[in-house]
Design a protein around this motif. Structure first.
Motif, mmCIF file in Angstrom:
data_model
loop_
_atom_site.group_PDB
_atom_site.id
_atom_site.type_symbol
_atom_site.label_atom_id
_atom_site.label_comp_id
_atom_site.label_asym_id
_atom_site.label_seq_id
_atom_site.Cartn_x
_atom_site.Cartn_y
_atom_site.Cartn_z
ATOM 1 N N ALA A 214 55.012 66.428 -14.640
ATOM 2 C CA ALA A 214 53.749 66.412 -15.378
ATOM 3 C C ALA A 214 53.534 65.067 -16.076
ATOM 4 C CB ALA A 214 53.714 67.554 -16.391
ATOM 5 N N LEU A 215 54.593 64.498 -16.639
ATOM 6 C CA LEU A 215 54.487 63.192 -17.282
ATOM 7 C C LEU A 215 54.127 62.119 -16.257
ATOM 8 C CD1 LEU A 215 54.720 61.247 -19.662
ATOM 9 C CD2 LEU A 215 57.188 61.137 -19.215
ATOM 10 N N SER A 216 54.785 62.152 -15.113
ATOM 11 C CA SER A 216 54.498 61.198 -14.052
ATOM 12 C C SER A 216 53.039 61.310 -13.611
ATOM 13 C CB SER A 216 55.428 61.432 -12.865
ATOM 14 O OG SER A 216 55.097 60.569 -11.808
ATOM 15 N N ASN A 217 52.566 62.510 -13.412
ATOM 16 C CA ASN A 217 51.183 62.731 -13.008
ATOM 17 C C ASN A 217 50.213 62.215 -14.078
ATOM 18 O OD1 ASN A 217 49.174 63.840 -11.192
ATOM 19 N ND2 ASN A 217 48.848 65.394 -12.766
ATOM 20 N N PHE A 218 50.515 62.511 -15.351
ATOM 21 C CA PHE A 218 49.670 62.039 -16.446
ATOM 22 C C PHE A 218 49.596 60.514 -16.446
ATOM 23 C CE2 PHE A 218 49.091 60.435 -20.743
ATOM 24 C CZ PHE A 218 47.936 61.080 -21.129
ATOM 25 N N CYS A 219 50.761 59.851 -16.359
ATOM 26 C CA CYS A 219 50.800 58.387 -16.387
ATOM 27 C C CYS A 219 50.096 57.779 -15.179
ATOM 28 C CB CYS A 219 52.248 57.899 -16.455
ATOM 29 S SG CYS A 219 53.016 58.168 -18.067
ATOM 30 N N ASN A 220 50.296 58.359 -14.007
ATOM 31 C CA ASN A 220 49.669 57.831 -12.793
ATOM 32 C C ASN A 220 48.151 57.906 -12.848
ATOM 33 O OD1 ASN A 220 52.112 57.172 -11.599
ATOM 34 N ND2 ASN A 220 52.284 59.115 -10.527
ATOM 35 N N MET B 87 53.010 63.669 -25.930
ATOM 36 C CA MET B 87 54.058 64.381 -26.667
ATOM 37 C C MET B 87 54.355 65.751 -26.065
ATOM 38 S SD MET B 87 53.466 63.134 -30.559
ATOM 39 C CE MET B 87 55.121 63.482 -31.113
ATOM 40 N N GLN B 88 53.404 66.331 -25.364
ATOM 41 C CA GLN B 88 53.637 67.625 -24.718
ATOM 42 C C GLN B 88 54.642 67.532 -23.577
ATOM 43 O OE1 GLN B 88 50.207 69.140 -22.441
ATOM 44 N NE2 GLN B 88 49.302 67.096 -22.673
ATOM 45 N N PRO C 216 44.205 55.500 -17.324
ATOM 46 C CA PRO C 216 43.690 54.155 -17.045
ATOM 47 C C PRO C 216 44.435 53.021 -17.749
ATOM 48 C CG PRO C 216 42.196 55.349 -18.490
ATOM 49 C CD PRO C 216 43.233 56.333 -18.030
ATOM 50 N N ASP C 217 45.136 53.305 -18.841
ATOM 51 C CA ASP C 217 45.845 52.253 -19.567
ATOM 52 C C ASP C 217 47.239 51.968 -19.010
ATOM 53 O OD1 ASP C 217 43.678 52.004 -21.229
ATOM 54 O OD2 ASP C 217 44.605 52.952 -22.967
ATOM 55 N N VAL C 218 47.774 52.843 -18.173
ATOM 56 C CA VAL C 218 49.134 52.669 -17.663
ATOM 57 C C VAL C 218 49.134 51.685 -16.501
ATOM 58 C CG1 VAL C 218 51.132 53.808 -16.618
ATOM 59 C CG2 VAL C 218 49.859 54.957 -18.452
ATOM 60 N N LEU C 219 49.884 50.604 -16.661
ATOM 61 C CA LEU C 219 50.010 49.576 -15.623
ATOM 62 C C LEU C 219 51.160 49.891 -14.674
ATOM 63 C CD1 LEU C 219 49.688 46.357 -17.809
ATOM 64 C CD2 LEU C 219 47.893 47.469 -16.461
ATOM 65 N N GLU C 220 52.272 50.365 -15.243
ATOM 66 C CA GLU C 220 53.470 50.659 -14.468
ATOM 67 C C GLU C 220 54.160 51.861 -15.093
ATOM 68 O OE1 GLU C 220 56.030 47.170 -13.857
ATOM 69 O OE2 GLU C 220 54.342 45.946 -14.543
ATOM 70 N N CYS C 221 54.860 52.609 -14.256
ATOM 71 C CA CYS C 221 55.626 53.752 -14.752
ATOM 72 C C CYS C 221 56.901 53.842 -13.927
ATOM 73 C CB CYS C 221 54.803 55.038 -14.625
ATOM 74 S SG CYS C 221 55.579 56.461 -15.405
ATOM 75 N N TYR C 222 58.030 53.910 -14.610
ATOM 76 C CA TYR C 222 59.324 53.948 -13.945
ATOM 77 C C TYR C 222 60.082 55.203 -14.341
ATOM 78 C CZ TYR C 222 58.446 48.938 -13.525
ATOM 79 O OH TYR C 222 57.889 47.717 -13.257
#
Length: 145
Positions: free
Chosen positions: A76-82, A119-120, A85-91
């Motif tokens: 869920a966190l990965s999906n949210f970050c992907n 936070m969820q 619009p503000d997320v440039l990269e996620c590892y």
């Protein structure tokens, strides 16, 4: 990959807009030879693409932050970050934290909103970038053959 391919990679990393004619001159080959080498590097996916480096400040996103998460719901966190619009990269990483997201946002308030919304998915820890260095050129001579 030989020494000429490595030199082509170095030059393209410095200036991806260089003409094939100029590139050929720099590596002492004919234009058709260089075009063929570049095409082969692209087909082998050694060259993955050509990119414009944009000014985040000029796009009104002057605040860069690294947000580390001890996630309770990785998918869920990965999906949210992907999709944010503000997320440039996620590892997804191994260690004490499970995710690191790099954001470029327009205000401290928008950063706070991002943190509140995530936070969820777990416990975030935020670091605002004060300055940075980005290595622009990977030395292809250090690559194993």
């Amino acid at each position: 990959m030989d020494q000429i391919d490595r030199e082509i990679l170095r030059i393209l990393q410095e200036n991806a807009k260089i003409s094939m004619k100029e590139l050929a001159k720099a590596v002492h080959l004919t234009s058709p030879s260089v075009i063929e080498r570049v095409r082969r590097l692209e087909e082998q996916q050694i060259i993955e693409g050509y990119h414009a480096h944009v000014s985040l400040k000029k796009l009104h996103r002057p605040i860069i932050a690294l947000v580390m998460f001890k996630s309770t719901d990785c998918k869920a966190l990965s999906n949210f970050c992907n999709n944010h619009p503000d997320v440039l990269e996620c590892y997804r990483v191994a260690g004490e934290v499970s995710y690191i997201a790099k954001l470029a946002t327009h205000s401290v308030e928008s950063l706070e909103q991002f943190i509140d919304e995530t936070m969820q998915y777990g416990t975030p820890s935020t670091n605002i970038v004060l300055s940075s260095y980005e290595k622009k050129v990977i030395d292809a001579f250090d690559m194993e053959e």
